[in-house]
Design an enzyme around this catalytic site. Structure first.
Site, PDB file in Angstrom:
ATOM      1  N   ASP A  39      26.720 -60.763 -26.907  1.00  0.00           N
ATOM      2  CA  ASP A  39      26.533 -61.909 -27.789  1.00  0.00           C
ATOM      3  C   ASP A  39      25.571 -61.498 -28.910  1.00  0.00           C
ATOM      4  O   ASP A  39      24.812 -60.526 -28.763  1.00  0.00           O
ATOM      5  CB  ASP A  39      25.954 -63.074 -26.985  1.00  0.00           C
ATOM      6  CG  ASP A  39      25.562 -64.247 -27.855  1.00  0.00           C
ATOM      7  OD1 ASP A  39      26.429 -64.742 -28.608  1.00  0.00           O
ATOM      8  OD2 ASP A  39      24.383 -64.661 -27.803  1.00  0.00           O
ATOM      9  N   LYS A  90      35.185 -67.137 -24.977  1.00  0.00           N
ATOM     10  CA  LYS A  90      34.893 -65.708 -25.035  1.00  0.00           C
ATOM     11  C   LYS A  90      35.577 -64.980 -23.873  1.00  0.00           C
ATOM     12  O   LYS A  90      35.979 -63.822 -23.999  1.00  0.00           O
ATOM     13  CB  LYS A  90      33.380 -65.469 -24.989  1.00  0.00           C
ATOM     14  CG  LYS A  90      32.635 -65.917 -26.238  1.00  0.00           C
ATOM     15  CD  LYS A  90      31.153 -65.572 -26.135  1.00  0.00           C
ATOM     16  CE  LYS A  90      30.399 -65.970 -27.394  1.00  0.00           C
ATOM     17  NZ  LYS A  90      28.975 -65.566 -27.339  1.00  0.00           N
ATOM     18  N   ASP A 115      23.045 -65.484 -23.846  1.00  0.00           N
ATOM     19  CA  ASP A 115      21.886 -66.382 -23.722  1.00  0.00           C
ATOM     20  C   ASP A 115      22.241 -67.852 -23.823  1.00  0.00           C
ATOM     21  O   ASP A 115      21.432 -68.699 -23.443  1.00  0.00           O
ATOM     22  CB  ASP A 115      20.855 -66.064 -24.817  1.00  0.00           C
ATOM     23  CG  ASP A 115      21.314 -66.540 -26.187  1.00  0.00           C
ATOM     24  OD1 ASP A 115      20.642 -67.398 -26.783  1.00  0.00           O
ATOM     25  OD2 ASP A 115      22.360 -66.079 -26.650  1.00  0.00           O
ATOM     26  N   GLY A 159      30.419 -66.337 -31.234  1.00  0.00           N
ATOM     27  CA  GLY A 159      31.064 -67.506 -31.801  1.00  0.00           C
ATOM     28  C   GLY A 159      31.219 -67.403 -33.303  1.00  0.00           C
ATOM     29  O   GLY A 159      31.952 -68.184 -33.915  1.00  0.00           O
ATOM     30  N   ASN A 186      27.795 -71.146 -24.833  1.00  0.00           N
ATOM     31  CA  ASN A 186      29.124 -70.573 -25.034  1.00  0.00           C
ATOM     32  C   ASN A 186      29.275 -69.185 -24.423  1.00  0.00           C
ATOM     33  O   ASN A 186      30.307 -68.539 -24.576  1.00  0.00           O
ATOM     34  CB  ASN A 186      29.492 -70.553 -26.524  1.00  0.00           C
ATOM     35  CG  ASN A 186      28.643 -69.583 -27.331  1.00  0.00           C
ATOM     36  OD1 ASN A 186      27.578 -69.134 -26.900  1.00  0.00           O
ATOM     37  ND2 ASN A 186      29.112 -69.265 -28.520  1.00  0.00           N
ATOM     38  N   ASP A 221      23.471 -63.943 -31.519  1.00  0.00           N
ATOM     39  CA  ASP A 221      22.255 -64.730 -31.719  1.00  0.00           C
ATOM     40  C   ASP A 221      21.516 -64.957 -30.410  1.00  0.00           C
ATOM     41  O   ASP A 221      22.063 -65.483 -29.446  1.00  0.00           O
ATOM     42  CB  ASP A 221      22.605 -66.083 -32.354  1.00  0.00           C
ATOM     43  CG  ASP A 221      23.272 -65.913 -33.705  1.00  0.00           C
ATOM     44  OD1 ASP A 221      22.575 -65.554 -34.656  1.00  0.00           O
ATOM     45  OD2 ASP A 221      24.500 -66.111 -33.792  1.00  0.00           O
TER      46      ASP A 221
END
Length: 270
Positions: free
Chosen positions: A9, A184, A207, A44, A210, A11
């Protein structure tokens, strides 16, 4: 079969809290790549929102827009655009209510409104420019994901009207709108099938909300210390924060890297 793959991921995971990439993370990614382990962005965000990372971190593979678009080795292997008639209906409703929309395509990121305060707040937090306005996007482009910007209680009307879609909150006043079943995890499965890599040889770092299905799908799911509590509960392992060398430490902790793989470790606290 020894081929391994790691999904990251962005962010709050690959990127630290100030949206930068730690030197320790860069070292760790390079070490993985040197060992022949596949490294994949899983986010995302639309590709346009992270294209600067591809060259900087030597990524040529990614799962973007929450699994709606998958690229391996620079070539698209999966895409799942949304129905144009639904996008037109959504746009008409949002314009009527004064709500903001951002549209994600494989090569673009645009909005329905100029200077919308909630879009401004969201893009500022992501440290990306306010997207250009394209009021005709629904008529000429395939849209893989939409972000709706409105107060939380106002999201319910969209959920009732578009019940063939799922809504994933990523910010206080912002939700991602996706086809039902999109996640995802779906993008990861498409990547694993393409490469013929078994689930047990797949790893993921995340984290946020999503990231739940991603962490549950892979063989080893790793949550950052700054992750939401729900993600930590389903993860196989919890590593340090994204701003405290969490990527490098996590890779060492699960055995994907050894200290000898990463030069200049002396300055990084174990």
């Amino acid at each position: 079969m020894n081929n391994k793959i790691v999904f990251f991921d962005l962010d709050g995971t690959l990127m630290s809290h100030d949206k930068t990439i730690l030197d320790s993370t860069k070292l760790a990614l390079k070490a993985l790549q040197n060992k022949g382990i596949h490294t994949v962005i899983c986010t995302g965000r639309a590709p346009l929102m992270f294209e600067w990372l591809l060259d900087e971190l030597s990524f040529d593979s990614y799962v973007s827009m929450n699994g709606q678009h998958v690229v391996f080795g620079g070539k698209e292997i999966f895409s799942n655009p949304m129905k144009r008639e639904d996008m037109q209906k959504l746009t008409e409703l949002a314009n009527e209510k004064g709500h903001g929309l951002t549209y994600s395509t494989f090569d673009n990121f645009v909005t329905n409104a100029s200077e919308h305060p909630l879009i401004t707040a969201g893009t500022t937090r992501l440290k990306i420019p306010y997207p250009p306005v394209d009021k005709e996007i629904c008529s000429h482009s395939d849209i893989n994901q939409v972000q709706i910007y409105c107060e939380p209680e106002e999201t319910e009307q969209y959920m009732q009207l578009f019940n063939d879609y799922s809504f994933v909150r990523w910010d206080e006043c912002s939700v991602d709108m996706l086809p039902n079943g999109a996640s995802k995890a779906i993008g990861i499965q498409k990547m694993l099938e393409h490469l013929n890599i078994p689930i047990e040889n797949s790893y993921a770092f995340g984290d946020g909300l999503n990231d739940m299905q991603m962490i549950e799908t892979v063989g080893t799911g790793i949550a950052m210390e700054n992750a939401i509590p729900e993600l930590k509960e389903v993860a196989d392992h919890v590593t340090a924060s994204c701003s405290e060398d969490g990527i490098l430490k996590g890779l060492l902790e699960v055995g994907l890297l050894e200290e000898k793989d990463v030069p200049l470790l002396q300055g990084i606290q174990k």
